[in-house]
Design an enzyme around this catalytic site. Structure first.
Site, PDB file in Angstrom:
ATOM      1  N   SER A  97       0.845  -1.189   0.000  1.00  0.00           N
ATOM      2  CA  SER A  97       0.000   0.000   0.000  1.00  0.00           C
ATOM      3  C   SER A  97       0.877   1.234   0.000  1.00  0.00           C
ATOM      4  O   SER A  97       1.989   1.221   0.556  1.00  0.00           O
ATOM      5  CB  SER A  97      -0.888   0.031   1.244  1.00  0.00           C
ATOM      6  OG  SER A  97      -1.558   1.280   1.356  1.00  0.00           O
TER       7      SER A  97
ATOM      8  N   TYR B 298      -2.061   0.164  10.672  1.00  0.00           N
ATOM      9  CA  TYR B 298      -2.244  -0.376   9.331  1.00  0.00           C
ATOM     10  C   TYR B 298      -1.052  -0.018   8.452  1.00  0.00           C
ATOM     11  O   TYR B 298      -0.486  -0.878   7.760  1.00  0.00           O
ATOM     12  CB  TYR B 298      -3.529   0.152   8.692  1.00  0.00           C
ATOM     13  CG  TYR B 298      -3.629  -0.213   7.232  1.00  0.00           C
ATOM     14  CD1 TYR B 298      -3.884  -1.524   6.844  1.00  0.00           C
ATOM     15  CD2 TYR B 298      -3.421   0.742   6.233  1.00  0.00           C
ATOM     16  CE1 TYR B 298      -3.931  -1.871   5.499  1.00  0.00           C
ATOM     17  CE2 TYR B 298      -3.481   0.401   4.895  1.00  0.00           C
ATOM     18  CZ  TYR B 298      -3.733  -0.910   4.536  1.00  0.00           C
ATOM     19  OH  TYR B 298      -3.763  -1.249   3.212  1.00  0.00           O
TER      20      TYR B 298
END
Length: 264
Positions: free
Chosen positions: A141, A154
């Site tokens: 990501s 995260y």
């Protein structure tokens, strides 16, 4: 020399979003696909809709290493010669700052995004090494590189995925096994709904006035990496919506005005 086509690809998190679309695209390109996820009903539908009948649904939790090992050991003969591993399973929970965050949410992200990836990689890499060829694609990501409000744990799990991908390349040097990390920005899948505990209205508000990435965009990026000649290792691909300015929201969007953003 191109990556061998018509081989077997394992895709984790295949019941929705990126994983579902990657499984479909790889089947279309001639791969037999082992689709892993927890939701058996979603996997069953994915397999039934595949025009080639080349997707094998395997309901298993990548966080449970013993169950995962058992499931892989029970694969039918036609799905055992694995040449591609797509580590896609991952999630985000909540947007609280660290000082008021939930330990349960942290544990779920760490167990899925980190331990799940390690479990599957640890079980399948010896097979790829022994066959002297193969390709591992880890879905990372942009959150690993660009901080955003509420991204904390995260983002840290995805930074782990990025760094592990580079170190896997070092470990696998000379084995014929390639490693790539594909790092999407904001994409419209069920990802935001999971983060907001099923609050669809709140999730949809993130995309108002912008055009996010789609699961197709990410699946095509993965496909392109696999299709390169074996002399080429694509280390990292970072893709974002044109409307997104790194991890900090969108110009004119509600998420930008609030200072937050959602990343894949």
């Amino acid at each position: 020399m191109l990556q061998d086509e018509g081989g077997v690809a394992v895709v984790s998190g295949a019941s929705s979003g990126f994983g579902e679309r990657i499984a479909q695209v790889l089947s279309r390109q001639g791969y037999s696909v082992v689709a892993l996820a927890r939701r058996a009903d979603r996997l069953k539908a994915l397999a039934e809709q595949d025009p080639r009948g080349a997707i094998l649904p395997v309901a298993v939790d990548v966080r449970d290493r013993k169950s995962l090992e058992r499931a892989l050991g029970e694969l039918p003969p036609d799905f055992r010669d694995i040449s591609v591993l797509i580590n896609n399973a991952g999630l985000s929970r909540g947007l609280s700052p660290v000082q008021s965050g939930s330990a349960d949410c942290w544990r779920e992200m760490i167990d899925t995004n980190i331990s799940g990836l390690l479990n599957l990689s640890g079980l399948l890499l010896p097979q790829l090494v022994s066959r002297r060829s193969g390709h591992v694609v880890n879905i990372g990501s942009i959150a690993a590189s660009y901080p955003y409000l509420g991204g904390n744990v995260y983002s840290a799990t995805k930074a782990f995925v990025h760094q592990l991908s580079l170190n896997m390349r070092v470990d696998l040097h000379g084995t014929g096994v390639r490693v790539t990390c594909v790092s999407p920005g904001m994409a419209k899948t069920e990802f935001a709904e999971v983060r907001y505990d099923g609050d669809v209205e709140r999730a949809n508000a993130l995309y108002e006035g912008i055009e996010p990435l789609t699961a197709d965009d990410v699946a095509e990026a993965v496909s392109w990496c696999l299709a390169q000649p074996t002399r080429v290792n694509v280390n990292m691909i970072e893709l974002m919506p044109s409307d997104q300015h790194f991890g900090l929201g969108f110009a004119g969007s509600r998420s930008s005005r609030s200072g937050g953003a959602d990343a894949a």
